[in-house]
Design a protein around this motif. Structure first.
Motif, mmCIF file in Angstrom:
data_model
loop_
_atom_site.group_PDB
_atom_site.id
_atom_site.type_symbol
_atom_site.label_atom_id
_atom_site.label_comp_id
_atom_site.label_asym_id
_atom_site.label_seq_id
_atom_site.Cartn_x
_atom_site.Cartn_y
_atom_site.Cartn_z
ATOM 1 N N UNK A 82 10.817 -0.736 0.086
ATOM 2 C CA UNK A 82 10.214 -2.005 -0.325
ATOM 3 C C UNK A 82 9.448 -2.640 0.830
ATOM 4 N N UNK A 83 9.954 -2.504 2.049
ATOM 5 C CA UNK A 83 9.260 -3.055 3.210
ATOM 6 C C UNK A 83 7.963 -2.304 3.491
ATOM 7 N N UNK A 84 7.942 -1.004 3.222
ATOM 8 C CA UNK A 84 6.724 -0.216 3.441
ATOM 9 C C UNK A 84 5.664 -0.478 2.381
ATOM 10 N N UNK A 85 6.094 -0.905 1.194
ATOM 11 C CA UNK A 85 5.150 -1.221 0.116
ATOM 12 C C UNK A 85 4.720 -2.682 0.274
ATOM 13 N N UNK A 86 3.842 -2.909 1.221
ATOM 14 C CA UNK A 86 3.484 -4.270 1.604
ATOM 15 C C UNK A 86 2.067 -4.674 1.207
ATOM 16 N N UNK A 87 1.494 -4.032 0.224
ATOM 17 C CA UNK A 87 0.152 -4.381 -0.233
ATOM 18 C C UNK A 87 -0.913 -3.375 0.167
ATOM 19 N N UNK A 88 -0.527 -2.295 0.813
ATOM 20 C CA UNK A 88 -1.496 -1.235 1.128
ATOM 21 C C UNK A 88 -1.999 -0.619 -0.170
ATOM 22 N N UNK A 89 -3.184 -0.053 -0.134
ATOM 23 C CA UNK A 89 -3.723 0.572 -1.350
ATOM 24 C C UNK A 89 -2.942 1.833 -1.722
ATOM 25 N N UNK A 90 -2.547 2.622 -0.726
ATOM 26 C CA UNK A 90 -1.814 3.860 -0.982
ATOM 27 C C UNK A 90 -0.721 4.027 0.068
ATOM 28 N N UNK A 91 0.337 4.693 -0.353
ATOM 29 C CA UNK A 91 1.412 5.039 0.567
ATOM 30 C C UNK A 91 1.907 6.424 0.179
ATOM 31 N N UNK A 92 2.065 7.292 1.161
ATOM 32 C CA UNK A 92 2.548 8.648 0.923
ATOM 33 C C UNK A 92 3.963 8.774 1.468
ATOM 34 N N UNK A 93 4.822 9.431 0.706
ATOM 35 C CA UNK A 93 6.218 9.609 1.092
ATOM 36 C C UNK A 93 6.623 11.038 0.756
#
Length: 116
Positions: free
Chosen positions: A56-67
């Protein structure tokens, strides 16, 4: 006779220094790969609630996130829940073995973040 043996030993195409250098380089690569895998393993074994808070902390409004799959011990349902609560859609890439979160904030009249 010993001169022939000594001459044959010096005619080898690789020197002992090349062997030592090869062992050092290979050992360094092995040490780095083991360290990275240990760190990933330790991250994926944290408690479920802690992993969800980190995501949840990493999902901070960036357009994309890779995990990567091996970076988390959460199942897909938990990933969907956390992503949806933050306005993200989840895409699972099985060939590349990673998840992609795509930011799509709530828009009135649309049913979810995937309906862009």
């Amino acid at each position: 006779m010993t001169g022939v043996v000594a001459a044959a030993a010096t005619d080898s195409p690789t020197s002992p220094a090349a062997y030592v250098l090869g062992v050092i380089v290979f050992g360094g690569i092995l040490a780095v790969s083991v360290t990275v895998n240990v760190i990933r393993f330790r991250k994926s074994r944290k408690p479920r609630e802690h992993q969800m808070a980190l995501l949840a902390a990493r999902l901070d409004g960036r357009r994309q996130l890779y995990l990567r799959f091996d970076e988390t011990g959460l199942d897909q349902g938990d990933l969907l829940r956390v992503g949806y609560s933050r306005g993200y859609g989840l895409i699972e890439h099985k060939v590349g073995k990673y998840y992609e979160f795509v930011y799509a904030p709530h828009q009135p009249g649309r049913s979810g973040p995937w309906a862009i």
